[in-house]
Design a protein around this motif. Structure first.
Motif, short mmCIF file in Angstrom:
data_model
loop_
_atom_site.label_atom_id
_atom_site.label_comp_id
_atom_site.label_asym_id
_atom_site.label_seq_id
_atom_site.Cartn_x
_atom_site.Cartn_y
_atom_site.Cartn_z
N GLU A 35 0.85 -1.19 0.00
CA GLU A 35 0.00 0.00 0.00
C GLU A 35 0.89 1.24 0.00
O GLU A 35 1.74 1.40 0.88
CB GLU A 35 -0.93 0.04 1.21
N LEU A 36 0.70 2.09 -0.99
CA LEU A 36 1.41 3.35 -1.07
C LEU A 36 0.48 4.47 -0.61
O LEU A 36 -0.62 4.61 -1.15
CB LEU A 36 1.89 3.61 -2.50
N VAL A 54 4.89 9.18 11.58
CA VAL A 54 4.00 10.34 11.60
C VAL A 54 4.29 11.12 10.32
O VAL A 54 5.34 11.75 10.18
CB VAL A 54 4.22 11.23 12.83
N LEU A 55 3.37 11.04 9.37
CA LEU A 55 3.57 11.62 8.05
C LEU A 55 2.91 12.99 7.96
O LEU A 55 1.80 13.18 8.43
CB LEU A 55 2.97 10.71 6.97
N GLY A 56 3.60 13.93 7.30
CA GLY A 56 3.04 15.23 7.03
C GLY A 56 2.76 15.40 5.56
O GLY A 56 3.04 14.49 4.74
N ALA A 57 2.20 16.53 5.19
CA ALA A 57 1.88 16.79 3.79
C ALA A 57 3.13 16.68 2.92
O ALA A 57 4.20 17.17 3.28
CB ALA A 57 1.27 18.18 3.64
N GLY A 58 2.98 15.99 1.78
CA GLY A 58 4.09 15.82 0.86
C GLY A 58 4.94 14.60 1.12
O GLY A 58 5.98 14.42 0.48
N GLU A 59 4.51 13.72 2.04
CA GLU A 59 5.29 12.52 2.35
C GLU A 59 4.55 11.27 1.91
O GLU A 59 3.32 11.21 1.93
CB GLU A 59 5.57 12.43 3.84
N THR A 60 5.33 10.25 1.55
CA THR A 60 4.76 8.95 1.21
C THR A 60 5.22 7.91 2.22
O THR A 60 6.25 8.05 2.86
CB THR A 60 5.19 8.49 -0.20
N LEU A 61 4.43 6.85 2.33
CA LEU A 61 4.79 5.69 3.13
C LEU A 61 4.42 4.46 2.34
O LEU A 61 3.32 4.37 1.78
CB LEU A 61 4.05 5.69 4.47
N GLY A 97 17.84 -4.14 -13.38
CA GLY A 97 16.70 -3.28 -13.69
C GLY A 97 15.91 -2.85 -12.47
O GLY A 97 14.92 -2.15 -12.59
N SER A 98 16.35 -3.25 -11.28
CA SER A 98 15.62 -2.92 -10.05
C SER A 98 16.03 -1.53 -9.56
O SER A 98 17.01 -0.95 -10.00
CB SER A 98 15.90 -3.97 -8.97
N PHE A 99 15.26 -1.00 -8.60
CA PHE A 99 15.59 0.27 -7.98
C PHE A 99 15.10 0.25 -6.55
O PHE A 99 14.29 -0.60 -6.17
CB PHE A 99 14.99 1.45 -8.75
N VAL A 100 15.60 1.17 -5.75
CA VAL A 100 15.32 1.17 -4.31
C VAL A 100 14.35 2.29 -3.96
O VAL A 100 14.54 3.44 -4.36
CB VAL A 100 16.62 1.35 -3.50
N VAL A 101 13.31 1.94 -3.21
CA VAL A 101 12.36 2.92 -2.69
C VAL A 101 12.35 2.79 -1.17
O VAL A 101 12.11 1.70 -0.64
CB VAL A 101 10.94 2.70 -3.23
N ARG A 102 12.63 3.87 -0.49
CA ARG A 102 12.57 3.84 0.97
C ARG A 102 11.14 3.72 1.44
O ARG A 102 10.21 4.08 0.73
CB ARG A 102 13.18 5.12 1.54
N MET A 140 5.39 6.12 -10.48
CA MET A 140 5.44 6.81 -9.18
C MET A 140 6.61 6.30 -8.34
O MET A 140 7.34 7.09 -7.74
CB MET A 140 4.14 6.58 -8.41
N LEU A 141 6.78 4.98 -8.28
CA LEU A 141 7.86 4.41 -7.48
C LEU A 141 9.23 4.81 -8.02
O LEU A 141 10.16 5.10 -7.25
CB LEU A 141 7.73 2.88 -7.44
N GLN A 142 9.37 4.84 -9.34
CA GLN A 142 10.63 5.28 -9.93
C GLN A 142 10.90 6.74 -9.59
O GLN A 142 12.04 7.12 -9.33
CB GLN A 142 10.59 5.07 -11.44
N ARG A 143 9.86 7.55 -9.59
CA ARG A 143 10.03 8.96 -9.24
C ARG A 143 10.46 9.11 -7.78
O ARG A 143 11.33 9.91 -7.46
CB ARG A 143 8.73 9.72 -9.50
N LEU A 144 9.86 8.32 -6.90
CA LEU A 144 10.27 8.35 -5.49
C LEU A 144 11.72 7.93 -5.34
O LEU A 144 12.47 8.52 -4.56
CB LEU A 144 9.37 7.43 -4.66
N SER A 145 12.12 6.93 -6.09
CA SER A 145 13.51 6.48 -6.05
C SER A 145 14.45 7.58 -6.51
O SER A 145 15.51 7.81 -5.92
CB SER A 145 13.67 5.24 -6.94
N ARG A 146 14.07 8.31 -7.56
CA ARG A 146 14.91 9.40 -8.07
C ARG A 146 14.97 10.55 -7.07
O ARG A 146 16.00 11.18 -6.90
CB ARG A 146 14.39 9.91 -9.40
N HIS A 147 13.86 10.83 -6.38
CA HIS A 147 13.87 11.87 -5.36
C HIS A 147 14.93 11.56 -4.31
O HIS A 147 15.66 12.43 -3.87
CB HIS A 147 12.51 11.96 -4.66
#
Length: 269
Positions: A35-36, A54-61, A97-102, A140-147
């Motif tokens: 679940e994203l 504790v997530l604030g605006a602009g954060e993903t989990l 071809g994999s990437f890391v998402v925190r 979306m996940l790739q974008r999070l990884s690039r961030h």
């Protein structure tokens, strides 16, 4: 005619947009998918297994399948968040071809990320198949990884940025600025400003303004205090200054906002 055949590594299940009405909390449950969650407004407190977020605006989990998660506190009345459920499809793609998402990420370009979330919900409503929706989730996940690659903040700097944001949430009604915040946290103001912007994509001053405007929106809907009193409680030097910022960020004056939404404000569970 050109026929294309491909397989997405992600299969989307469903998604939605949650609007709080200030009661209840996130249910205690175990799900069999990822679940994203992306917090659009307000704050969301969750626990997964023994770890609290504790997530604030602009954060993903990113919640993991098979893990118990639940709300820690009742929903923030200002809370709004997007959610997506997805699975990983069997794939023969190479490891390269994999990437890391925190698990937790501060989105540095929230407008572009929200545009992808809205596109997902629009395509879902139009009946797009799970595999097609999965491509949007993958993007979306790739974008999070690039961030995360772009920020490159050391753990100490990231922890300092989160402490600063926590203090903004607590002390926004006081006379607060970048220098006083740095003094409170006993660090260099330039360094704090740099890591804060890397972590959250905005300056400390902008974050303080956003917090104050969010608080003002809440007060305008919840009590009958004058706009001047609300401005003072939210940390603005005067109501005229709050009015200018409110128009810039909300698109209307505080008085018009109160008139439009005070009696008709509707939230959903």
């Amino acid at each position: 005619m050109l026929a294309l055949k491909f397989a997405s590594p992600i299969v989307a299940q469903n998604g939605g947009y949650f609007i709080s009405r200030g009661v209840g909390r996130h249910p205690r449950r175990v799900i069999d998918s990822y679940e994203l969650i992306y917090v659009d407004k307000g704050s969301l407190a969750l626990r997964e297994q023994d770890e609290d977020f504790v997530l604030g605006a602009g954060e993903t989990l990113l919640l993991q399948p098979g893990q118990l998660h639940e709300g820690i506190t009742d929903y923030d009345p200002a809370l709004r968040f997007y959610w997506l459920h997805f699975e990983l499809a069997p794939t023969t793609a190479p490891e390269s071809g994999s990437f890391v998402v925190r698990r937790r990420t501060a989105v540095t370009e929230p407008e572009r990320f929200v545009a992808l979330l809205r596109l997902f919900l629009g395509e879902q409503e139009d009946g797009a198949p799970p595999e097609t929706l999965g491509l949007l989730v993958l993007l979306m996940l790739q974008r999070l990884s690039r961030h995360q690659e772009k920020t490159g903040i050391a753990e100490r700097g990231m922890a300092l940025a989160y402490r600063a944001r926590q203090q903004i949430g607590i002390r926004f009604g006081d006379e607060l600025g970048a220098s006083s915040l740095a003094e409170l946290l006993r660090c260099n103001a330039d360094y704090l400003g740099r890591v804060f912007r890397q972590a959250f994509g905005v300056t400390i001053t902008e974050a303080i303004h956003r917090q104050r405007i969010t608080a003002a929106e809440r007060m305008l809907l919840r009590n009958d205090s004058s706009i001047a009193v609300i401005a003072q409680r939210c940390g603005f030097k005067d109501s005229a200054y709050m009015r200018r910022l409110f128009i810039r960020k909300v698109g209307m004056t505080p008085a018009v906002y109160r008139k439009l939404y005070c009696k008709e404000h509707v939230n959903f569970e």
